[in-house]
Design an enzyme around this catalytic site. Structure first.
Site, PDB file in Angstrom:
ATOM      1  N   GLU A  75      21.172  74.089  55.698  1.00 36.67           N
ATOM      2  CA  GLU A  75      20.894  73.843  54.331  1.00 36.67           C
ATOM      3  C   GLU A  75      20.386  72.363  54.063  1.00 36.67           C
ATOM      4  O   GLU A  75      19.427  72.416  53.191  1.00 36.67           O
ATOM      5  CB  GLU A  75      22.425  73.968  53.743  1.00 36.67           C
ATOM      6  CG  GLU A  75      22.496  73.642  52.055  1.00 36.67           C
ATOM      7  CD  GLU A  75      23.696  73.817  51.531  1.00 36.67           C
ATOM      8  OE1 GLU A  75      24.753  74.098  52.245  1.00 36.67           O
ATOM      9  OE2 GLU A  75      23.902  73.339  50.148  1.00 36.67           O
ATOM     10  N   ASP A  95      25.225  76.528  57.410  1.00 29.49           N
ATOM     11  CA  ASP A  95      25.719  75.869  56.277  1.00 29.49           C
ATOM     12  C   ASP A  95      26.754  74.952  56.865  1.00 29.49           C
ATOM     13  O   ASP A  95      27.828  75.331  57.193  1.00 29.49           O
ATOM     14  CB  ASP A  95      26.210  76.644  55.251  1.00 29.49           C
ATOM     15  CG  ASP A  95      26.643  76.150  53.963  1.00 29.49           C
ATOM     16  OD1 ASP A  95      26.561  76.727  52.862  1.00 29.49           O
ATOM     17  OD2 ASP A  95      26.922  74.822  53.987  1.00 29.49           O
ATOM     18  N   ILE A  97      28.617  72.520  55.586  1.00 32.95           N
ATOM     19  CA  ILE A  97      29.918  72.710  54.531  1.00 32.95           C
ATOM     20  C   ILE A  97      29.672  73.184  53.351  1.00 32.95           C
ATOM     21  O   ILE A  97      28.571  73.138  52.723  1.00 32.95           O
ATOM     22  CB  ILE A  97      30.298  71.212  53.959  1.00 32.95           C
ATOM     23  CG1 ILE A  97      30.840  70.055  55.220  1.00 32.95           C
ATOM     24  CG2 ILE A  97      31.600  70.925  53.068  1.00 32.95           C
ATOM     25  CD1 ILE A  97      31.156  68.817  54.712  1.00 32.95           C
ATOM     26  N   ASP A  98      30.522  74.605  53.531  1.00 33.90           N
ATOM     27  CA  ASP A  98      30.345  75.356  52.409  1.00 33.90           C
ATOM     28  C   ASP A  98      31.390  75.203  51.450  1.00 33.90           C
ATOM     29  O   ASP A  98      32.722  75.569  51.853  1.00 33.90           O
ATOM     30  CB  ASP A  98      29.997  76.886  52.687  1.00 33.90           C
ATOM     31  CG  ASP A  98      29.976  77.889  51.648  1.00 33.90           C
ATOM     32  OD1 ASP A  98      28.906  77.589  50.802  1.00 33.90           O
ATOM     33  OD2 ASP A  98      30.723  78.726  51.092  1.00 33.90           O
ATOM     34  N   THR A 100      31.131  72.145  49.047  1.00 31.85           N
ATOM     35  CA  THR A 100      30.868  70.787  49.239  1.00 31.85           C
ATOM     36  C   THR A 100      31.509  70.317  47.784  1.00 31.85           C
ATOM     37  O   THR A 100      32.247  69.274  47.995  1.00 31.85           O
ATOM     38  CB  THR A 100      29.387  70.136  49.322  1.00 31.85           C
ATOM     39  OG1 THR A 100      28.748  70.579  50.515  1.00 31.85           O
ATOM     40  CG2 THR A 100      29.391  68.948  49.243  1.00 31.85           C
ATOM     41  N   ASP A 225      24.400  80.494  53.049  1.00 31.01           N
ATOM     42  CA  ASP A 225      25.536  80.993  52.444  1.00 31.01           C
ATOM     43  C   ASP A 225      25.867  82.471  52.861  1.00 31.01           C
ATOM     44  O   ASP A 225      26.878  82.843  53.011  1.00 31.01           O
ATOM     45  CB  ASP A 225      25.382  80.978  50.982  1.00 31.01           C
ATOM     46  CG  ASP A 225      25.407  79.553  50.374  1.00 31.01           C
ATOM     47  OD1 ASP A 225      24.812  79.593  49.596  1.00 31.01           O
ATOM     48  OD2 ASP A 225      26.312  78.775  50.877  1.00 31.01           O
TER      49      ASP A 225
HETATM   50  O1  LIG Z   1      26.354  73.758  48.577  1.00 31.53           O
HETATM   51  P1  LIG Z   1      27.612  74.450  49.233  1.00 31.53           P
HETATM   52  O2  LIG Z   1      27.139  74.797  50.707  1.00 31.53           O
HETATM   53  O3  LIG Z   1      28.949  74.017  48.845  1.00 31.53           O
HETATM   54  O4  LIG Z   1      27.538  76.174  48.660  1.00 31.53           O
HETATM   55  C1  LIG Z   1      27.856  76.555  47.533  1.00 31.53           C
HETATM   56  C2  LIG Z   1      26.678  76.192  46.428  1.00 31.53           C
HETATM   57  O5  LIG Z   1      26.583  74.768  46.204  1.00 31.53           O
HETATM   58  C3  LIG Z   1      27.200  76.683  45.075  1.00 31.53           C
HETATM   59  O6  LIG Z   1      26.197  76.486  44.286  1.00 31.53           O
HETATM   60  C4  LIG Z   1      27.316  78.243  45.059  1.00 31.53           C
HETATM   61  O7  LIG Z   1      28.001  78.909  43.813  1.00 31.53           O
HETATM   62  C5  LIG Z   1      28.838  78.465  46.066  1.00 31.53           C
HETATM   63  O8  LIG Z   1      29.943  77.808  45.738  1.00 31.53           O
HETATM   64  C6  LIG Z   1      28.140  77.952  47.378  1.00 31.53           C
HETATM   65  O9  LIG Z   1      29.460  78.203  48.416  1.00 31.53           O
HETATM   66 MG   LIG Z   2      26.630  73.548  52.228  1.00 27.99          MG
HETATM   67 MG   LIG Z   3      26.955  76.921  50.978  1.00 26.14          MG
END
Ligand SMILES: O=P(O)(O)O[C@H]1[C@H](O)[C@@H](O)[C@H](O)[C@H](O)[C@@H]1O
Ligand SMILES: [Mg+2]
Ligand SMILES: [Mg+2]
Length: 267
Positions: A75, A95, A97-98, A100, A225
């Site tokens: 990412e 990814d 940190i999913d 964030t 994701d």
């Molecule tokens: O940027 P990270 O890795 O935190 O991923 C999230 C996305 O930012 C959101 O737009 C999306 O809607 C999701 O929440 C996604 O998990």
């Molecule tokens: Mg992320």
């Molecule tokens: Mg993500």
């Protein structure tokens, strides 16, 4: 030290995954409570911190040492301008940190997601829930697990008895928000039991794989994701499709309107 080889060997060898990846998660868990340097990417709601970069660099450097010929789609590297193109080469899709935005607010729903593809076929996926120490894994043809527990998706096909998950996404202009809420409204008019937004698409997809929800829809999800979560959902008996899909997916696809985000490999 992050021991990436174990994940690769454990999943390829089919042994039960041990929670070695928790070392990485410990970095995130510790940083969750600390002051953060936060910046934005595609919108004011699309956040990134120094921990996202640290974790992504750690994962890639460890994997590159062990698998120098492999490729990476991640990412924050993509956000920094690296091309997002999947080839037949063994490719790690990351990814770091999913969730964030959750991480920045110390909301404890954050995951690390690592998918692995060869010849453009997803072979395995690992998603680690950093604050609940839950390791979700899926390996093509070998099932999906949360820690030692086998995962199975729900069998619900009736939208009026379904709990549906979605995410808001980074686009917050008035037209997109209007579409987002009208989609949610349409599902509630179709008598869905509920619609939930938890702030981490990978963990929402893991809840789907565990049968704790019945459907997930979102526009604008990225490959990082989806990569690991797709293997986990498929191995839990679910399907991952675009909105021209089947049964429950069809019902939802017919109810909602598309929000156009473009494709990662077209940017
Ligand atoms: O940027 P990270 O890795 O935190 O991923 C999230 C996305 O930012 C959101 O737009 C999306 O809607 C999701 O929440 C996604 O998990
Ligand atoms: Mg992320
Ligand atoms: Mg993500």
């Amino acid at each position: 030290k992050y021991n990436s080889l174990n994940i690769y060997r454990i999943l390829i060898s089919g042994k039960d995954p041990v929670q070695e990846v928790c070392e990485l998660a410990c970095i995130i868990k510790k940083a969750l409570t600390e002051e953060k340097r936060v910046s934005t990417k595609t919108s004011a709601a699309d956040l990134v911190t120094e921990t996202d970069h640290l974790v992504e660099d750690l994962i890639i450097s460890e994997l590159r040492k062990k698998f120098p010929s492999h490729r990476f789609i991640a990412e924050e590297s993509t956000a920094a301008g690296e091309k997002c193109v999947l080839t037949d080469s063994p490719t790690w899709i990351i990814d770091p940190i999913d969730g964030t935005c959750n991480f920045v607010h110390r909301f404890p729903t954050v995951a690390v997601s690592i998918g692995f593809a060869v010849n453009k076929e997803l072979e395995f996926g690992v998603i680690y829930h950093c604050t609940e120490e839950r390791l979700y894994t899926g390996r093509r043809g070998q099932g999906a697990f949360c820690n030692k527990q086998r995962l199975r998706v729900s069998k619900e096909t009736d939208l009026s008895k379904a709990l549906v998950l979605t995410e808001i996404g980074p686009k917050r202009d008035p037209d997109t928000l209007k579409l987002f809420f009208s989609n949610m409204e349409k599902l509630l008019h179709a008598k869905a039991h509920g619609v939930r937004v938890i702030g981490s698409s990978t963990l929402a997809l893991c809840h789907l794989a565990s049968g704790a929800a019945d459907a997930y829809y979102q526009f604008g999800l990225h490959c990082w994701d989806l990569a690991a979560a797709t293997v986990i959902i498929r191995e839990a008996g679910g399907i991952v499709i675009d909105t021209s899909g089947e049964e429950m997916a069809m019902l939802i696809a017919q109810a909602i309107q598309t929000i156009n985000y473009g494709r990662d490999d077209e940017k």
